[in-house]
Design an enzyme around this catalytic site. Structure first.
Site, PDB file in Angstrom:
ATOM      1  N   ARG A  63       3.896   9.020  -1.778  1.00  0.00           N
ATOM      2  CA  ARG A  63       4.919   8.959  -0.734  1.00  0.00           C
ATOM      3  C   ARG A  63       5.205   7.530  -0.256  1.00  0.00           C
ATOM      4  O   ARG A  63       6.362   7.167  -0.098  1.00  0.00           O
ATOM      5  CB  ARG A  63       4.620   9.911   0.402  1.00  0.00           C
ATOM      6  N   THR A  64       4.172   6.737  -0.051  1.00  0.00           N
ATOM      7  CA  THR A  64       4.446   5.377   0.422  1.00  0.00           C
ATOM      8  C   THR A  64       5.199   4.580  -0.639  1.00  0.00           C
ATOM      9  O   THR A  64       6.142   3.862  -0.334  1.00  0.00           O
ATOM     10  CB  THR A  64       3.132   4.665   0.801  1.00  0.00           C
ATOM     11  N   LYS A  91      -6.988  -4.740 -18.465  1.00  0.00           N
ATOM     12  CA  LYS A  91      -7.475  -5.679 -19.464  1.00  0.00           C
ATOM     13  C   LYS A  91      -8.283  -6.795 -18.815  1.00  0.00           C
ATOM     14  O   LYS A  91      -8.643  -7.766 -19.473  1.00  0.00           O
ATOM     15  CB  LYS A  91      -6.305  -6.281 -20.244  1.00  0.00           C
ATOM     16  N   ARG A 113      -0.486  -2.292  -2.185  1.00  0.00           N
ATOM     17  CA  ARG A 113      -1.439  -1.249  -1.766  1.00  0.00           C
ATOM     18  C   ARG A 113      -2.717  -1.509  -2.525  1.00  0.00           C
ATOM     19  O   ARG A 113      -2.683  -1.677  -3.746  1.00  0.00           O
ATOM     20  CB  ARG A 113      -0.846   0.121  -2.107  1.00  0.00           C
ATOM     21  N   HIS A 141      -2.332  -0.336   7.793  1.00  0.00           N
ATOM     22  CA  HIS A 141      -1.204   0.304   7.109  1.00  0.00           C
ATOM     23  C   HIS A 141       0.008   0.141   8.038  1.00  0.00           C
ATOM     24  O   HIS A 141       0.486   1.105   8.631  1.00  0.00           O
ATOM     25  CB  HIS A 141      -1.526   1.783   6.861  1.00  0.00           C
TER      26      HIS A 141
END
Lengths: 318, 178
Positions: A63-64, A91, A113, A141
């Site tokens: 959702r974010t 990697k 995030r 947040h």
């Protein structure tokens, strides 16, 4: 024609700890106008045309990430979404190397995030554009707290002296922490509620958040509340021995109809999602007349548009 | 330098009255006309024009307002986040939209307004009414209705004060900038 202006320009949005009430208010005003755009026949304006937004979501989020993506697209930016799974992270590339790569690709904005608290701050140190924190570890947040603030302000008006109860896993919640900054700055009376294992020591609260009340009884805290906000209960808290059982938690701290009825008559019920219905919130409350959970989602896009706009203005002056 | 007054309230009223007449004359009545004011001072000017048209034509012309903040081409070089006004528009299809603003200068505001309008609908025609045209166009744009042409230097500023916004008597003044 000159327009009235607000506080000095900001380059990043990492947390809300250094935002003034005036600055928060001007962002709320901008978000209101952005919400209008989402109801227009053409849900897009050219404000960020030719700019590149890179979503770096090193932790799963639907959702974010989609909210930031839609917000950037509504402002006509080009959007690239990267996840830890499909990049060179696998990697062995370091975060700083990835930022350098993204910068070389021409990015103007990074939305970060990350599971580690502080990661967006590291990104901000190595990126010439603007960084928006999309949630870092247990730390912050900000865009969630801002969309929550926007939703409360839209429904309740000025938040000074409004009683806002946040119930759940406060200790591990970045949503709660950013909300505390925004709400206390706006003068709301905040109560954090949950079992002692999820609230933390009273001494911490007295020294760090002297204005915030703590409560271990939702029956008591819900009385007269203007906002009831339930947080998602992460299942790993159970495994970590912080909770006796889900049923026990739900019985004592779940948002149910009785508790909503004891609140103010125009109380709003909020949840940052995704919900565990039947645990921290009952299904009839989640979809009931007091619930603004869907509005939070719509407002999230508008608020994230406001953040991009806020960072865009004057970006070539500095 | 002290500001020099170029128009007083009575002159502004007469100029608007003439523009209202010209709009009606040009469009053979007002039945298909919609007025759209550009934030901020174009909005009260559009409302005044609508009231004047209602007085003589007995037609209530729809009035909208347009904020072009998100359509600017200089956003990234401007100061901290300018506050945005609302955009509220009447139905545009098959209407003659008269954009209303206080001062016409470089033409960039009008360029932005035209782009924004075309995202909202397709008027049968768009015309432009301004209280003051001060010259110095940077784009091929001109006004259909002008209250007063005022030759200016680039280091001068034209300030329009309107009672609805500025809580002062209506006036147009010219100010020398450093």
């Amino acid at each position: 024609m000159s327009s009235p202006t607000t506080t000095p320009r900001r380059r990043h949005v990492l947390d809300l700890d250094d935002w003034s009430a005036d600055e928060l208010r001007s962002l709320l005003t901008i978000a209101t106008q952005m919400k209008d755009i989402l109801e227009r026949p053409v849900k897009q304006v050219p404000t960020l045309r030719g700019k590149i937004v890179v979503n770096m979501f090193w932790e799963d989020s639907t959702r974010t990430r989609s909210s930031f993506e839609l917000a950037a697209k509504a402002l006509s930016a080009n959007v690239l979404s990267l996840g830890a799974k499909d990049t060179s992270v696998k990697k062995g590339e370091s975060l700083v190397d990835t930022v350098r790569t993204v910068q070389a690709l021409g990015a103007d904005y990074i939305v970060m995030r990350h599971g580690q608290s502080g990661a967006p701050y590291l990104v901000a140190q190595h990126f010439r554009g603007s960084v928006i924190n999309g949630g870092d570890g247990r730390h912050a947040h900000p865009s969630q707290a801002l969309l929550d603030l926007f939703t409360m302000h839209e429904r309740l008006g000025e938040l000074a002296d409004k009683k806002v109860v946040i119930v759940g896993d406060i200790l591990h919640s970045r949503v709660a922490r950013s909300n505390l900054w925004a709400l206390t700055t706006m003068g709301a009376k905040v109560v954090v509620c949950g079992p002692p294992t999820l609230i933390g020591p009273a001494k911490y609260w007295q020294s760090t958040w002297p204005k915030v009340e703590i409560s271990h009884s939702l029956d008591h805290a819900a009385e007269g509340a203007d906002v009831l906000m339930a947080l998602r209960l992460q299942h790993e808290r159970m495994e970590g021995g912080l909770l006796p059982s889900l049923r026990e938690y739900s019985r004592r701290f779940g948002l149910n109809a009785t508790r909503v009825a004891s609140a103010n008559s125009n109380v709003i019920v909020m949840h940052p999602g995704p919900m565990n219905e039947g645990v921290e919130i009952m299904p009839d409350v989640a979809t009931g007349p007091h619930s603004v959970i869907e509005t939070q989602i719509t407002n999230g896009v508008a608020m994230r548009m406001a953040l991009f706009y806020y960072l865009a203005t004057g970006s070539e002056q500095v | 330098m002290t500001p020099k007054q170029l128009m007083n309230d009575e002159e502004i009223r007469r100029a608007l009255k003439r523009i209202a007449h010209e709009i009606v004359e040009r469009n053979a009545g007002a039945s298909l006309v919609s007025l759209v004011g550009i934030h901020r001072r174009g909005v009260p000017l559009a409302r005044r024009l609508a009231a004047m048209i209602a007085e003589t034509e007995h037609v209530q012309v729809p009035v909208g307002e347009l904020d072009i903040g998100l359509y600017r081409d200089d956003l990234h070089s401007r100061g901290p986040a300018p506050i945005l006004g609302r955009t509220i528009l009447p139905e545009l299809g098959k209407r003659v939209v008269v954009l209303v603003d206080d001062v016409l200068y470089t033409g960039r505001t009008i360029r932005a307004a035209l782009n924004e309008l075309s995202d909202w609908g397709r008027p049968s025609a768009i015309q432009l009414a301004v209280l003051v045209d001060r010259g110095h166009r940077e784009l091929p744009i001109r006004a259909d209705f002008v209250g007063k042409n005022i030759p200016t230097a680039k280091n001068e500023r034209v300030d329009v004060q309107l009672s609805e916004i500025d809580s002062a008597q209506d006036s147009v003044v010219i100010v020398q900038e450093d």
